[in-house]
Design a protein around this motif. Structure first.
Motif, PDB file in Angstrom:
ATOM      1  N   MET A 166       0.812  -1.218   0.000  1.00  0.00           N
ATOM      2  CA  MET A 166       0.000   0.000   0.000  1.00  0.00           C
ATOM      3  C   MET A 166       0.845   1.267   0.000  1.00  0.00           C
ATOM      4  O   MET A 166       0.426   2.277  -0.507  1.00  0.00           O
ATOM      5  CB  MET A 166      -0.957  -0.005   1.196  1.00  0.00           C
ATOM      6  N   VAL A 167       2.015   1.225   0.604  1.00  0.00           N
ATOM      7  CA  VAL A 167       2.908   2.384   0.601  1.00  0.00           C
ATOM      8  C   VAL A 167       4.166   1.972  -0.169  1.00  0.00           C
ATOM      9  O   VAL A 167       5.061   1.351   0.389  1.00  0.00           O
ATOM     10  CB  VAL A 167       3.261   2.848   2.029  1.00  0.00           C
ATOM     11  N   PRO A 168       4.204   2.315  -1.449  1.00  0.00           N
ATOM     12  CA  PRO A 168       5.356   1.891  -2.249  1.00  0.00           C
ATOM     13  C   PRO A 168       6.604   2.674  -1.871  1.00  0.00           C
ATOM     14  O   PRO A 168       6.515   3.818  -1.418  1.00  0.00           O
ATOM     15  CB  PRO A 168       4.926   2.229  -3.678  1.00  0.00           C
ATOM     16  N   PRO A 169       7.768   2.086  -2.066  1.00  0.00           N
ATOM     17  CA  PRO A 169       9.006   2.827  -1.833  1.00  0.00           C
ATOM     18  C   PRO A 169       9.066   4.011  -2.794  1.00  0.00           C
ATOM     19  O   PRO A 169       8.712   3.883  -3.967  1.00  0.00           O
ATOM     20  CB  PRO A 169      10.106   1.814  -2.142  1.00  0.00           C
ATOM     21  N   TRP A 170       9.522   5.153  -2.302  1.00  0.00           N
ATOM     22  CA  TRP A 170       9.618   6.331  -3.148  1.00  0.00           C
ATOM     23  C   TRP A 170      10.719   6.131  -4.171  1.00  0.00           C
ATOM     24  O   TRP A 170      11.763   5.540  -3.896  1.00  0.00           O
ATOM     25  CB  TRP A 170       9.922   7.579  -2.314  1.00  0.00           C
ATOM     26  N   ARG A 171      10.462   6.590  -5.379  1.00  0.00           N
ATOM     27  CA  ARG A 171      11.483   6.596  -6.423  1.00  0.00           C
ATOM     28  C   ARG A 171      11.229   7.816  -7.297  1.00  0.00           C
ATOM     29  O   ARG A 171      10.139   8.393  -7.273  1.00  0.00           O
ATOM     30  CB  ARG A 171      11.480   5.308  -7.235  1.00  0.00           C
ATOM     31  N   VAL A 181       4.592  10.151  -7.565  1.00  0.00           N
ATOM     32  CA  VAL A 181       3.881  11.280  -6.973  1.00  0.00           C
ATOM     33  C   VAL A 181       3.105  10.843  -5.738  1.00  0.00           C
ATOM     34  O   VAL A 181       2.806   9.658  -5.562  1.00  0.00           O
ATOM     35  CB  VAL A 181       2.915  11.934  -7.995  1.00  0.00           C
ATOM     36  N   VAL A 182       2.756  11.804  -4.913  1.00  0.00           N
ATOM     37  CA  VAL A 182       2.048  11.555  -3.658  1.00  0.00           C
ATOM     38  C   VAL A 182       0.690  10.897  -3.909  1.00  0.00           C
ATOM     39  O   VAL A 182       0.182  10.169  -3.060  1.00  0.00           O
ATOM     40  CB  VAL A 182       1.876  12.880  -2.869  1.00  0.00           C
ATOM     41  N   ALA A 183       0.128  11.092  -5.082  1.00  0.00           N
ATOM     42  CA  ALA A 183      -1.194  10.549  -5.400  1.00  0.00           C
ATOM     43  C   ALA A 183      -1.235   9.015  -5.360  1.00  0.00           C
ATOM     44  O   ALA A 183      -2.314   8.443  -5.243  1.00  0.00           O
ATOM     45  CB  ALA A 183      -1.651  11.038  -6.773  1.00  0.00           C
ATOM     46  N   VAL A 184      -0.091   8.343  -5.421  1.00  0.00           N
ATOM     47  CA  VAL A 184      -0.093   6.873  -5.379  1.00  0.00           C
ATOM     48  C   VAL A 184      -0.330   6.351  -3.966  1.00  0.00           C
ATOM     49  O   VAL A 184      -0.617   5.174  -3.802  1.00  0.00           O
ATOM     50  CB  VAL A 184       1.225   6.277  -5.940  1.00  0.00           C
ATOM     51  N   LEU A 235       3.935   7.224  10.022  1.00  0.00           N
ATOM     52  CA  LEU A 235       5.088   8.088   9.764  1.00  0.00           C
ATOM     53  C   LEU A 235       6.364   7.259   9.637  1.00  0.00           C
ATOM     54  O   LEU A 235       7.179   7.486   8.734  1.00  0.00           O
ATOM     55  CB  LEU A 235       5.226   9.125  10.883  1.00  0.00           C
ATOM     56  N   LYS A 236       6.534   6.296  10.530  1.00  0.00           N
ATOM     57  CA  LYS A 236       7.721   5.428  10.477  1.00  0.00           C
ATOM     58  C   LYS A 236       7.745   4.646   9.165  1.00  0.00           C
ATOM     59  O   LYS A 236       8.799   4.462   8.553  1.00  0.00           O
ATOM     60  CB  LYS A 236       7.742   4.463  11.662  1.00  0.00           C
ATOM     61  N   ARG A 237       6.571   4.172   8.725  1.00  0.00           N
ATOM     62  CA  ARG A 237       6.488   3.442   7.458  1.00  0.00           C
ATOM     63  C   ARG A 237       6.876   4.354   6.297  1.00  0.00           C
ATOM     64  O   ARG A 237       7.593   3.954   5.377  1.00  0.00           O
ATOM     65  CB  ARG A 237       5.074   2.900   7.259  1.00  0.00           C
ATOM     66  N   LEU A 238       6.427   5.608   6.321  1.00  0.00           N
ATOM     67  CA  LEU A 238       6.791   6.559   5.271  1.00  0.00           C
ATOM     68  C   LEU A 238       8.289   6.849   5.279  1.00  0.00           C
ATOM     69  O   LEU A 238       8.893   7.056   4.224  1.00  0.00           O
ATOM     70  CB  LEU A 238       5.977   7.853   5.424  1.00  0.00           C
ATOM     71  N   VAL A 239       8.896   6.845   6.472  1.00  0.00           N
ATOM     72  CA  VAL A 239      10.355   7.025   6.564  1.00  0.00           C
ATOM     73  C   VAL A 239      11.053   5.813   5.956  1.00  0.00           C
ATOM     74  O   VAL A 239      11.977   5.953   5.144  1.00  0.00           O
ATOM     75  CB  VAL A 239      10.797   7.243   8.032  1.00  0.00           C
ATOM     76  N   GLU A 240      10.605   4.609   6.332  1.00  0.00           N
ATOM     77  CA  GLU A 240      11.209   3.376   5.810  1.00  0.00           C
ATOM     78  C   GLU A 240      11.150   3.317   4.291  1.00  0.00           C
ATOM     79  O   GLU A 240      12.069   2.807   3.652  1.00  0.00           O
ATOM     80  CB  GLU A 240      10.475   2.150   6.362  1.00  0.00           C
ATOM     81  N   ARG A 241      10.075   3.848   3.724  1.00  0.00           N
ATOM     82  CA  ARG A 241       9.882   3.753   2.278  1.00  0.00           C
ATOM     83  C   ARG A 241      10.438   4.961   1.530  1.00  0.00           C
ATOM     84  O   ARG A 241      10.263   5.095   0.325  1.00  0.00           O
ATOM     85  CB  ARG A 241       8.401   3.594   1.966  1.00  0.00           C
TER      86      ARG A 241
END
Length: 175
Positions: free
Chosen positions: A87-92, A96-99, A143-149
């Motif tokens: 559900m929270v893909p790694p950023w690359r 975009v934030v819309a995903v 928030l921690k998940r967003l940091v990890e990704r």
């Protein structure tokens, strides 16, 4: 002999203490429940992902003439949703934030609009949640998940900001 007002006051005091103890227990249970829900969610997603991968492997073995390029990559979908999808893909670069799912997108947008790093307890009311311990802890987990990704950075413990290389780097707003 104790007077009636004194007896009522003593009973009121005991009832107030009992209510405070129960409220403290309720807060602790809410935190534990939120953690258990997060654990359950991770296990469900893991199980569904494994089932999907095994099904795809079985299908690929059953149809050996299907070319490898015909099998879609898991990260090709622009908006991930459904069974077995992270559900929270790694950023690359270019993502975009819309995903992100709605609540994660709201969190990133609140942080993008902030003048500096924010704590979970500052974010919770800004995304429309009550400022209860359970909601704060749940948001901290997100928030921690967003940091990890790679979407956010945590420069100091509990202080979250946009990732310097992440979405909106160098911009004050994610839109």
């Amino acid at each position: 002999m104790v007077s009636l007002p004194e007896e009522l006051q003593a009973r009121e005091s005991a009832a107030r203490q009992w209510v405070e103890e129960l409220e403290a227990e309720a807060v602790e249970l809410a935190v534990r429940l939120e953690r258990a829900r997060e654990d359950l969610s991770r296990l469900e997603i893991t199980r569904e992902t494994v089932a999907q991968v095994l099904a795809e492997l079985s299908a690929a073995e059953a149809e050996p003439d299907v070319a490898a390029e015909d099998v879609p990559e898991a990260n090709e979908t622009s908006v991930p949703h459904g069974v077995g999808v992270m559900m929270v893909p790694p950023w690359r670069e270019g993502l975009v934030v819309a995903v992100l799912p709605d609540v994660y997108r709201d969190i990133v947008e609140v942080i993008a609009d902030a003048p500096g790093p924010l704590q979970a307890k500052q974010i919770v009311p800004r995304i429309g949640l009550p400022t209860t311990t359970g909601k704060i802890e749940g948001t901290r987990g997100k928030l921690k998940r967003l940091v990890e990704r790679g979407w956010l950075d945590e420069d100091a413990p509990g202080q979250f900001a946009l990732a310097r290389r992440g979405p909106g780097a160098g911009r004050s707003n994610s839109r």
